[in-house]
Design a protein around this motif. Structure first.
Motif, PDB file in Angstrom:
ATOM      1  N   ARG A   1       4.436  -7.602 -17.234  1.00  0.00           N
ATOM      2  CA  ARG A   1       4.098  -7.197 -15.869  1.00  0.00           C
ATOM      3  C   ARG A   1       2.975  -6.175 -15.916  1.00  0.00           C
ATOM      4  NH1 ARG A   1       8.132  -8.430 -11.960  1.00  0.00           N
ATOM      5  NH2 ARG A   1      10.015  -9.309 -12.905  1.00  0.00           N
ATOM      6  N   VAL A   2       2.191  -6.146 -14.840  1.00  0.00           N
ATOM      7  CA  VAL A   2       1.142  -5.146 -14.708  1.00  0.00           C
ATOM      8  C   VAL A   2       1.015  -4.787 -13.229  1.00  0.00           C
ATOM      9  CG1 VAL A   2      -0.743  -6.815 -14.443  1.00  0.00           C
ATOM     10  CG2 VAL A   2      -1.233  -4.516 -15.318  1.00  0.00           C
ATOM     11  N   ARG A   3       0.704  -3.530 -12.975  1.00  0.00           N
ATOM     12  CA  ARG A   3       0.473  -3.049 -11.616  1.00  0.00           C
ATOM     13  C   ARG A   3      -0.984  -2.629 -11.503  1.00  0.00           C
ATOM     14  NH1 ARG A   3       4.691   0.992 -10.245  1.00  0.00           N
ATOM     15  NH2 ARG A   3       5.857  -0.939  -9.928  1.00  0.00           N
ATOM     16  N   VAL A   4      -1.709  -3.312 -10.620  1.00  0.00           N
ATOM     17  CA  VAL A   4      -3.124  -3.025 -10.409  1.00  0.00           C
ATOM     18  C   VAL A   4      -3.265  -2.242  -9.109  1.00  0.00           C
ATOM     19  CG1 VAL A   4      -5.422  -4.015 -10.144  1.00  0.00           C
ATOM     20  CG2 VAL A   4      -3.748  -5.126 -11.650  1.00  0.00           C
ATOM     21  N   LYS A   5      -4.061  -1.155  -9.142  1.00  0.00           N
ATOM     22  CA  LYS A   5      -4.218  -0.307  -7.967  1.00  0.00           C
ATOM     23  C   LYS A   5      -5.696  -0.066  -7.676  1.00  0.00           C
ATOM     24  CE  LYS A   5      -1.962   3.235  -9.513  1.00  0.00           C
ATOM     25  NZ  LYS A   5      -1.287   4.566  -9.534  1.00  0.00           N
ATOM     26  N   LEU A   6      -5.970   0.163  -6.398  1.00  0.00           N
ATOM     27  CA  LEU A   6      -7.307   0.592  -5.985  1.00  0.00           C
ATOM     28  C   LEU A   6      -7.160   1.526  -4.793  1.00  0.00           C
ATOM     29  CD1 LEU A   6      -8.132  -1.051  -3.142  1.00  0.00           C
ATOM     30  CD2 LEU A   6      -8.321  -2.940  -4.750  1.00  0.00           C
ATOM     31  N   CYS A   7      -8.197   2.282  -4.484  1.00  0.00           N
ATOM     32  CA  CYS A   7      -8.152   3.242  -3.380  1.00  0.00           C
ATOM     33  C   CYS A   7      -9.126   2.848  -2.284  1.00  0.00           C
ATOM     34  CB  CYS A   7      -8.485   4.647  -3.889  1.00  0.00           C
ATOM     35  SG  CYS A   7      -7.279   5.319  -5.050  1.00  0.00           S
ATOM     36  N   THR A   8      -8.740   3.152  -1.038  1.00  0.00           N
ATOM     37  CA  THR A   8      -9.615   2.916   0.103  1.00  0.00           C
ATOM     38  C   THR A   8      -9.215   3.854   1.230  1.00  0.00           C
ATOM     39  OG1 THR A   8     -10.588   1.206   1.514  1.00  0.00           O
ATOM     40  CG2 THR A   8      -8.201   1.124   1.188  1.00  0.00           C
ATOM     41  N   ASP A   9     -10.035   3.864   2.300  1.00  0.00           N
ATOM     42  CA  ASP A   9      -9.720   4.689   3.451  1.00  0.00           C
ATOM     43  C   ASP A   9      -9.507   3.810   4.676  1.00  0.00           C
ATOM     44  OD1 ASP A   9     -12.277   3.933   4.291  1.00  0.00           O
ATOM     45  OD2 ASP A   9     -13.188   5.757   3.524  1.00  0.00           O
TER      46      ASP A   9
ATOM     47  N   ALA B   1      -9.012  11.916   0.623  1.00  0.00           N
ATOM     48  CA  ALA B   1     -10.151  11.360   1.360  1.00  0.00           C
ATOM     49  C   ALA B   1     -10.001   9.851   1.487  1.00  0.00           C
ATOM     50  CB  ALA B   1     -11.454  11.721   0.643  1.00  0.00           C
ATOM     51  N   GLU B   2      -9.624   9.200   0.399  1.00  0.00           N
ATOM     52  CA  GLU B   2      -9.271   7.776   0.438  1.00  0.00           C
ATOM     53  C   GLU B   2      -7.744   7.716   0.439  1.00  0.00           C
ATOM     54  OE1 GLU B   2     -12.895   5.310  -1.503  1.00  0.00           O
ATOM     55  OE2 GLU B   2     -11.489   6.176  -2.934  1.00  0.00           O
ATOM     56  N   ARG B   3      -7.178   7.657   1.627  1.00  0.00           N
ATOM     57  CA  ARG B   3      -5.751   7.918   1.794  1.00  0.00           C
ATOM     58  C   ARG B   3      -4.854   6.781   1.305  1.00  0.00           C
ATOM     59  NH1 ARG B   3      -4.447   8.139   8.158  1.00  0.00           N
ATOM     60  NH2 ARG B   3      -2.311   8.209   7.343  1.00  0.00           N
TER      61      ARG B   3
ATOM     62  N   ALA C   1       0.841  -1.194   0.000  1.00  0.00           N
ATOM     63  CA  ALA C   1       0.000   0.000   0.000  1.00  0.00           C
ATOM     64  C   ALA C   1       0.875   1.242   0.000  1.00  0.00           C
ATOM     65  CB  ALA C   1      -0.943   0.007   1.202  1.00  0.00           C
ATOM     66  N   VAL C   2       0.273   2.370  -0.340  1.00  0.00           N
ATOM     67  CA  VAL C   2       0.915   3.680  -0.275  1.00  0.00           C
ATOM     68  C   VAL C   2      -0.039   4.609   0.465  1.00  0.00           C
ATOM     69  CG1 VAL C   2       1.987   5.555  -1.572  1.00  0.00           C
ATOM     70  CG2 VAL C   2       2.007   3.228  -2.498  1.00  0.00           C
ATOM     71  N   ASP C   3       0.499   5.436   1.354  1.00  0.00           N
ATOM     72  CA  ASP C   3      -0.320   6.311   2.181  1.00  0.00           C
ATOM     73  C   ASP C   3      -0.238   7.747   1.678  1.00  0.00           C
ATOM     74  OD1 ASP C   3      -1.853   7.401   4.160  1.00  0.00           O
ATOM     75  OD2 ASP C   3      -0.328   7.263   5.729  1.00  0.00           O
TER      76      ASP C   3
END
Length: 209
Positions: free
Chosen positions: A87-95, A70-72, A63-65
Motif C-alpha cells: 500500500r502507498v498513500r500519495v498526498k498533495l497540497c492545494t488551496d 496557506a494551502e489548507r 482530503a484533510v483540512d
C-alpha cells in the motif's frame, strides 16, 4: 510488510519519479509520498504501470483540512498493489482556489471519489467529466467537512404546508442563549415516584439493612 521493504519501495518511487516527489516518509508503519500538485496524473500513472509497484487499485480519494495553512487542503490518494501486497498513500497540497488535476483518466473509480471530495471540502478537480455534488442536496451551500463550516449549516430544509412543497430557509435558532447548570432533569421531579425508586430510599434510622 516489513519496514525495510517499505523503505526500499519508497526509495524506488523517489528515484523513478524524480522531482515530482517532494517527500517520502514512513509513519506508523505506512509509506507516504508527497508530490507536486501538477504532477499527480503522471505520478499515479507510473505507480500503476511500473512493474516494481503495480498499484492498480485506487482505494480512496479524500482530503484533510488545515485552515491555518496557506494551502489548507491535503488531497490524499490511497493505493493498493494486489500483485505485491503493498500500500502507498500519495498526498498533495492545494488551496480553495487552485484546481487539482483529475485522475479519472488514470483510475475511472476516482469519478465519484473526486465528486465527494468536491462536495465535502470544495476541492476543485480540473478535467473531471461531471464534477457536481454527490452527497448533499442540489441547493446546499458550503462544504460540510471544512473546519470553518458551522455545525448548524447555513440553510434548513422543510416541507411547507401552505406552499405544498419543500422550501429552503436560512437557519434560525429557535431559542435564545441559555446558561445550563448541567443537572439531570430527573432531579427536579421530587414529587414523582418512578418504578424502582423505592429501592433507592435511604433506610430509616435504627432499621436493619
Amino acid at each position: 510488510m516489513s519496514e525495510q521493504a517499505l523503505k526500499e519501495l519508497g526509495d524506488h518511487i523517489a528515484s523513478t519519479l524524480g522531482q515530482a516527489v517532494l517527500k517520502v516518509e514512513l509513519k506508523l508503519g505506512e509509506l507516504m509520498v508527497t508530490v507536486q500538485r501538477e504532477q499527480i496524473v503522471p505520478v499515479l500513472t507510473t505507480l500503476r504501470d511500473d512493474p516494481r509497484s503495480q498499484f492498480q487499485l485506487l482505494v480512496d480519494v479524500t482530503a484533510v483540512d488545515y485552515p491555518e495553512r496557506a494551502e489548507r487542503f491535503e488531497v490524499v490518494y490511497n493505493l493498493l498493489s494486489i500483485k505485491h501486497n503493498q500500500r502507498v498513500r500519495v498526498k498533495l497540497c492545494t488551496d480553495e482556489d487552485t484546481p487539482v488535476p483529475s485522475i479519472v483518466p488514470v483510475f475511472n473509480a476516482a469519478n465519484w471519489m473526486e465528486r465527494e471530495t468536491w462536495d465535502m471540502y470544495g476541492v476543485f478537480f480540473d478535467g473531471h467529466p461531471d464534477l457536481r455534488r454527490i452527497l448533499t442536496d442540489y441547493g446546499f451551500e458550503g462544504h460540510p467537512l471544512r473546519k470553518d463550516f458551522p455545525l448548524t449549516g447555513y440553510v434548513e430544509c422543510r416541507y411547507d404546508e401552505d406552499q405544498k412543497r419543500v422550501v429552503y430557509e436560512p437557519v434560525r435558532l429557535t431559542q435564545d442563549f441559555r446558561t445550563f447548570d448541567f443537572l439531570s432533569p430527573w432531579e427536579g421531579m421530587t414529587n414523582v415516584m418512578l418504578p424502582g425508586d423505592e429501592k433507592a430510599q435511604a433506610p430509616e434510622a435504627g432499621s436493619k439493612p
